[in-house]
Design an enzyme around this catalytic site. Structure first.
Site, PDB file in Angstrom:
ATOM      1  N   HIS A 240       3.757 -19.716  49.811  1.00 33.95           N
ATOM      2  CA  HIS A 240       3.971 -20.709  48.772  1.00 33.95           C
ATOM      3  C   HIS A 240       3.313 -22.041  49.108  1.00 33.95           C
ATOM      4  O   HIS A 240       2.917 -22.785  48.201  1.00 33.95           O
ATOM      5  CB  HIS A 240       5.462 -20.895  48.514  1.00 33.95           C
ATOM      6  CG  HIS A 240       6.056 -19.804  47.684  1.00 33.95           C
ATOM      7  ND1 HIS A 240       7.017 -20.037  46.726  1.00 33.95           N
ATOM      8  CD2 HIS A 240       5.818 -18.473  47.646  1.00 33.95           C
ATOM      9  CE1 HIS A 240       7.343 -18.890  46.143  1.00 33.95           C
ATOM     10  NE2 HIS A 240       6.629 -17.924  46.698  1.00 33.95           N
TER      11      HIS A 240
ATOM     12  N   HIS B 128       4.911  -7.956  49.406  1.00 34.94           N
ATOM     13  CA  HIS B 128       6.168  -7.307  49.035  1.00 34.94           C
ATOM     14  C   HIS B 128       6.497  -6.103  49.915  1.00 34.94           C
ATOM     15  O   HIS B 128       7.491  -5.422  49.679  1.00 34.94           O
ATOM     16  CB  HIS B 128       6.133  -6.901  47.562  1.00 34.94           C
ATOM     17  CG  HIS B 128       6.194  -8.071  46.641  1.00 34.94           C
ATOM     18  ND1 HIS B 128       6.159  -7.958  45.262  1.00 34.94           N
ATOM     19  CD2 HIS B 128       6.303  -9.403  46.896  1.00 34.94           C
ATOM     20  CE1 HIS B 128       6.230  -9.168  44.728  1.00 34.94           C
ATOM     21  NE2 HIS B 128       6.312 -10.050  45.693  1.00 34.94           N
TER      22      HIS B 128
END
Length: 764
Positions: A110, A289
């Site tokens: 992020h 993921h």
């Protein structure tokens, strides 16, 4: 892009009685402030944005050498400290599965993922995740906890380790302890020391309490152009995130409606804006993921405010969760609850195996967020991150299902399903690109794990120096040879500046080094047409010099481009009665067409370049609501200029005749090619008056007040230096009776700065 929007949506009023003696009233429990300049004058050009994150904010001081400090720390010990921490757990924020690795990957992702190719802003390079507004975006929920968890490591290594480097390195170490082979790591990120108040992150009114699935989602359309679903549907430039307060896309799909094909469209737009192709996009999503879990145990409405508006006793941490302990099995982040794989702390291919091995149906998390679980009740389950013996269903997000339904993404997924090694390599390189894309030339890279031997196209590689560079005696002779070509001083200055003007300090791309001005696509840009003949003449000078010098001394085209501009300025200053020597530092190298990414380089092409009085034909379609002078300010900031430097540079370029088309607009002199202060004396004179020359107010004439005769023509990018009060104050200094010598001195200084912006090989 600078925050140049002027729309105002807050029209609330309040009684003036009982005003706080400190200039504001207590509104809604917080101390209000009086109206700002932007409130009073919303169309004011915010020149002060050029001075943000100035040296006064830096506690380390201008003389601190971060490169030396970083190279001096014990790198092996640092990595070991990080890896030891990653497999620990603290009571105030326990690690999922006894491993902080997935949480730290998200933090690094992020921090890096705010990067956008349109203007090079964002990324992990300045650790802006620590400050507003990024620290309080909904998508960054609980990254404040991640940074507090690694504070002891930052505290131990102090100024020798920037927050930017620590966050990315922690992400790398997290991947490594879970069995993933990282490609490389380079230090060299310099932290910012204040909030980013100038970058334009979108037109929406900030809603700190609403998730992307809440009613605030209606604001999504404010950043989109065209009709939803049409071929021309696209994000507003320069944005990359599909919604306010997100890094990429809404994991629940557009508008939180669970539409996988719509999600795939958003993913492609967002990741393309981040300079990622389809394979890199799939690798990043599928690779990221493969680890950890998503958290959604509490309704978004129950979670407390983000850091920037949290109570003072929260000490800078936000999103306080009132449910249960507020952490561990009660954690709330993006609202989706569960893990993608049965082994969330081990690198394997089970994410793709699960995605394609099962059919998925829409369900809801405990927080009410839309997610997907396997239809098959016999599908593998994943252990609970905190409750021993509890097993939970696997989950997918709508943005995961998107990879399955989109034909191009599906093809990449199927390739990775059949070749795990290819997937591993693709994710390794994509992660490296994600976390290093904004760092610029490899000369800025630090540490024992940097890789300088690979020519990765996104790094804008330049071949190493293989010859002796020119010395002082050569410089004088080459200047004479350049002047003997008959190329005008105006053309030489224009060409040198055009080569340097592509630089942007946001991601350290562009600049003279590499001489990409002579290669596609730059040589073909309309704004650069004047440079073609000049480059041909300089190539002739180079051919006459190289191969004929003792000791193998050679000159690069890049050095000749700069040297031509320097010689022209010296001559122009002499003609103005001021003797100067323009600094010149040799050693630039030339790159090749094969080492130039044409598609990515085209993002450097300007829509407006006020320095060369250029407005592209696409301006009305790309940025009709943004004035040319606002985009001019944006470019000045990307060059790292102060307001005085901006004024001096433009004044010199104008009298040198450096307009892109050779026109006289804004030159304000009858002595083009002489480095006079005529631009400023005319600009500030009251002997003339300005009149619009077109209905839109884009061009103007300067009419003599007595005769009414038009003396000069100008654009908005000329008049702004007399119309804006801050810029005019500087222009008046150069227009004054003692301003000529000062102007020449300051112009030469800023010229050298611009020519050296990309010289990290000599300035670190």
């Amino acid at each position: 892009m600078l925050d140049i929007k002027t729309d105002k949506t807050n029209t609330d009023s309040f009684e003036m009685a009982g005003k706080c003696p400190f200039g504001g009233d207590r509104i809604g429990g917080t101390l209000g402030t009086p109206p700002s300049l932007s409130d009073w004058y919303p169309n004011r050009l915010k020149v002060e944005q050029l001075h943000s994150n100035g040296p006064q904010a830096n506690p380390l001081g201008d003389d601190f050498d971060y490169a030396a400090a970083f190279e001096g720390l014990d790198y092996a010990a640092l990595k070991q400290d990080i890896k030891t921490f990653l497999t620990s757990s603290v009571a105030w924020w326990p690690s999922d599965y006894g491993n902080y690795g997935p949480q730290m990957i998200r933090m690094a992702w992020h921090a890096s993922g705010t990067y956008r190719i349109a203007d090079g802003r964002g990324g992990a390079g300045e650790a802006l995740q620590r400050f507003a507004p990024i620290d309080s975006w909904w998508d960054n929920g609980n990254t404040d906890k991640s940074r507090r968890l690694i504070w002891p490591i930052k505290q131990k290594y102090g100024s020798a380790l920037s927050w930017g480097d620590l966050m990315v390195l922690t992400g790398n170490c997290a991947l490594e302890i879970m069995g993933f082979p990282t490609y490389a790591f380079a230090g060299g990120r310099h932290d910012a020391w204040e909030a980013d108040t100038s970058t334009y992150w979108g037109p929406e009114v900030w809603d700190p309490t609403g998730s992307p699935s809440s009613d605030s989602m209606v604001t999504r359309d404010k950043r989109w152009r065209g009709k939803n679903g049409d071929a021309d549907y696209d994000l507003e430039n320069p944005l990359a995130a599909t919604h306010q307060a997100l890094i990429y896309v809404n994991p629940e799909g557009p508008y939180g409606k669970g539409d996988p094909m719509g999600s795939a469209r958003d993913i492609r737009i967002a990741f393309t804006r981040m300079a990622m192709n389809d394979e890199e996009t799939v690798a990043l999503i599928a690779g990221g993921h493969a680890f950890g879990k998503s958290h959604g145990m509490v309704s978004a409405g129950e979670v407390g405010p983000p850091p920037e508006i949290a109570p003072i006793e929260a000490m800078g941490m936000g999103w306080q969760n009132p449910e249960g302990t507020g952490f561990a099995e009660y954690t709330m982040t993006n609202g989706i609850e569960g893990s993608w794989t049965p082994n969330p702390t081990q690198w394997d291919n089970s994410y793709l195996e699960n995605l394609f091995g099962f059919e998925w149906e829409q369900t809801r998390s405990p927080a009410g967020a839309l997610q997907w679980t396997p239809v098959d009740p016999t599908a593998p389950k994943t252990p609970d991150a905190h409750v021993p013996g509890r097993m939970n269903p696997l989950i997918m997000m709508t943005s995961d299902i998107a990879l399955k339904v989109d034909p191009a993404y599906r093809q990449v997924c199927e390739k990775f399903l059949g070749d795990f090694d290819a997937f591993t390599q693709a994710f390794s390189k994509a992660w490296y690109k994600l976390t290093h894309r904004d760092m610029g030339p490899r000369e800025r890279y630090l540490g024992p794990e940097k890789r300088n031997e690979d020519d990765l196209l996104w790094q804008d590689p330049i071949p190493p120096l293989t010859h002796r560079t020119i010395e002082a005696g050569d410089v004088a002779g080459l200047k004479q040879a350049i002047m003997a070509t008959g190329v005008s001083p105006s053309d030489l200055v224009f060409t040198a500046f055009s080569a340097a003007a592509t630089y942007r300090d946001s991601d350290k791309r562009g600049g003279v080094n590499g001489a990409r001005l002579a290669l596609a696509p730059q040589k073909d840009w309309t704004i650069n047409r004047r440079t073609v003949a000049v480059i041909a003449a300089l190539r002739g000078v180079m051919a006459g010099f190289n191969g004929k010098q003792a000791g193998g001394t050679e000159v690069s085209l890049a050095d000749l481009i700069v040297l031509g501009g320097c010689g022209a300025i010296e001559q122009a200053a002499s003609d103005a009665g001021v003797a100067v020597t323009v600094p010149f530092t040799p050693g630039r190298r030339d790159t090749t067409q094969d080492l130039t990414d044409v598609e990515m380089s085209n993002w450097l092409k300007p829509v407006v370049d006020g320095f060369r009085n250029y407005v592209d034909d696409s301006y009305d379609q790309i940025a009709p609501a943004v004035s040319p002078e606002e985009m001019f300010l944006d470019k000045a900031q990307l060059l790292g200029l102060t307001a005085p430097e901006w004024v001096a540079l433009v004044g010199g370029l104008r009298v040198m005749g450096a307009n892109h088309d050779g026109s006289s607009r804004g030159t304000f002199t009858d002595r083009v090619g002489v480095l006079s202060n005529d631009f400023f004396t005319v600009l500030t004179s009251m002997a003339y008056e300005w009149k619009k020359a077109d209905e839109k107010g884009m061009t103007f004439t300067l009419d003599d007040r007595e005769s009414g005769i038009a003396r000069f023509r100008a654009t908005r990018c000329d008049l702004v230096f007399g119309a804006n009060s801050q810029l005019r104050a500087v222009a008046e200094v150069y227009a004054a009776g003692d301003g000529q010598a000062r102007f020449v001195r300051d112009f030469v200084k800023v010229w050298d700065k611009v020519m050296m912006l990309d010289r990290y090989d000599v300035r670190g």
